[in-house]
Design a protein around this motif. Structure first.
Motif, mmCIF file in Angstrom:
data_model
loop_
_atom_site.group_PDB
_atom_site.id
_atom_site.type_symbol
_atom_site.label_atom_id
_atom_site.label_comp_id
_atom_site.label_asym_id
_atom_site.label_seq_id
_atom_site.Cartn_x
_atom_site.Cartn_y
_atom_site.Cartn_z
ATOM 1 N N ALA A 7 -3.384 -9.599 7.024
ATOM 2 C CA ALA A 7 -3.896 -8.708 5.984
ATOM 3 C C ALA A 7 -4.202 -9.483 4.704
ATOM 4 C CB ALA A 7 -2.882 -7.603 5.703
ATOM 5 N N LEU A 8 -3.364 -10.468 4.377
ATOM 6 C CA LEU A 8 -3.604 -11.282 3.180
ATOM 7 C C LEU A 8 -4.930 -12.018 3.285
ATOM 8 C CD1 LEU A 8 -2.585 -12.540 0.495
ATOM 9 C CD2 LEU A 8 -1.542 -14.344 1.888
ATOM 10 N N ASN A 57 -7.895 -9.537 3.033
ATOM 11 C CA ASN A 57 -8.087 -9.089 1.657
ATOM 12 C C ASN A 57 -8.688 -10.187 0.790
ATOM 13 O OD1 ASN A 57 -6.965 -6.701 2.456
ATOM 14 N ND2 ASN A 57 -5.233 -6.747 1.062
ATOM 15 N N THR A 58 -8.304 -11.425 1.081
ATOM 16 C CA THR A 58 -8.839 -12.553 0.314
ATOM 17 C C THR A 58 -10.335 -12.702 0.562
ATOM 18 O OG1 THR A 58 -6.707 -13.709 0.398
ATOM 19 C CG2 THR A 58 -8.664 -15.043 -0.025
ATOM 20 N N ASP A 102 0.823 -1.210 0.000
ATOM 21 C CA ASP A 102 0.000 0.000 0.000
ATOM 22 C C ASP A 102 0.859 1.263 0.000
ATOM 23 O OD1 ASP A 102 -2.347 -1.400 -0.060
ATOM 24 O OD2 ASP A 102 -2.767 -1.216 2.082
ATOM 25 N N ASN A 146 -12.370 -10.360 1.460
ATOM 26 C CA ASN A 146 -13.025 -9.213 0.836
ATOM 27 C C ASN A 146 -13.127 -9.399 -0.677
ATOM 28 O OD1 ASN A 146 -14.068 -6.402 1.027
ATOM 29 N ND2 ASN A 146 -12.269 -5.961 -0.228
ATOM 30 N N ASN A 147 -12.105 -9.993 -1.284
ATOM 31 C CA ASN A 147 -12.122 -10.251 -2.722
ATOM 32 C C ASN A 147 -13.270 -11.186 -3.088
ATOM 33 O OD1 ASN A 147 -11.390 -10.399 -5.388
ATOM 34 N ND2 ASN A 147 -9.390 -11.303 -5.042
ATOM 35 N N SER A 182 0.353 -5.763 -5.013
ATOM 36 C CA SER A 182 -0.653 -6.349 -4.130
ATOM 37 C C SER A 182 0.006 -7.269 -3.123
ATOM 38 C CB SER A 182 -1.688 -7.143 -4.938
ATOM 39 O OG SER A 182 -1.131 -8.367 -5.375
#
Length: 267
Positions: free
Chosen positions: A148-149, A152-153, A96, A155-156, A118
């Motif tokens: 965080a990974l 984010n996964t 980020d 959320n994806n 990413s």
């Protein structure tokens, strides 16, 4: 690891071209994605790369890089050579915080953007990356954050892949002939299940590896083995008879399996 012949040809050509166009700029070349995960599939896989540069390319050097990728695409139209130009310091910090950088996706070169910037790229490099040129991956100090990974996964799956459920419904209604393209089976079934496999096992998987994991473990029960088997057949370039005689049935199962994967990760 020994690179597949097609991957070696493309990377050798790329290094020859880039060294001639911008000498000493590319100090490291690293592969991630399906190649690094041992699941490169000709005709289906792209070659995902990160090029580490000695400095941020200036305008003239960016123009030269664009020409390199144009020529590489002419010489090797497929597989696509997708990746980004980073500094070692970029990989050592949260993605980020990485500024916009040059990158290439399929046939499109971007002078400044977020291609490959990413957590997935960072983690794939740290855990499975292949050094074609430059120091060993372990020496790069690639920044990772497992929490965080995983966030984010999830959320994806809840955003990007949930939208694909609606897209498949729309395609089935408005463009039924296009909707039965086997690409949608491979993309949606294996693309979503690889994220689910990461959330369950805590390990990164290739598309094919995740599909085989789901079949082997019975992760979704016997109901979904046929569509998983069909997606794996398509990805492996198997010319044998399809698992489904009715392609519209295959499309419905693709859509419903994707909805099942999304629903399994909504809580």
């Amino acid at each position: 690891m020994s690179l597949p012949e097609q991957v070696r040809e493309v990377t050798d050509t790329y290094l020859r071209l880039v060294d001639a166009a911008v000498p000493d700029l590319v100090q490291g070349l690293y592969l991630h994605g399906s190649t690094a995960l041992g699941d490169f599939s000709p005709g289906h896989s792209d070659i995902d790369f990160v090029a580490l540069t000695s400095h941020r390319p200036d305008e003239a050097e960016i123009g030269a890089l664009a020409a390199v990728h144009e020529e590489l695409d002419r010489l090797h139209p497929r597989p696509y050579f997708d990746g980004a130009y980073l500094l070692p310091a970029d990989l050592a910090a949260d993605p980020d915080r990485c500024p916009d950088i040059p990158g290439c996706h399929e046939t499109r070169f971007e002078p400044s953007g977020r291609i490959m910037v990413s957590l997935v790229t960072w983690h794939e490099l740290a855990e499975h990356g292949v050094a074609v040129r430059g120091p060993a991956i372990a020496e790069l100090g690639v920044w990772t954050d497992e929490g965080a990974l995983l966030a984010n996964t999830r959320n994806n799956l809840r955003t990007y892949w949930k939208r694909w459920v609606d897209k498949l419904d729309e395609l089935a209604e408005k463009e039924p002939d296009r909707a039965v393209d086997p690409w949608f089976v491979e993309w949606c079934v294996l693309g979503s299940v690889r994220l689910h496999a990461l959330l369950v096992t805590g390990r990164l998987h290739s598309k094919g590896g995740a599909g085989r994991w789901a079949v082997r473990t019975g992760a979704f029960g016997p109901r979904w083995v046929p569509i998983l088997t069909e997606a794996l057949r398509i990805r492996s370039n198997d010319d044998g008879p399809p698992t489904y005689g009715d392609l519209r049935h295959r499309l419905r199962d693709t859509r419903d399996f994707l909805a099942t994967v999304v629903a399994a990760n909504e809580t």
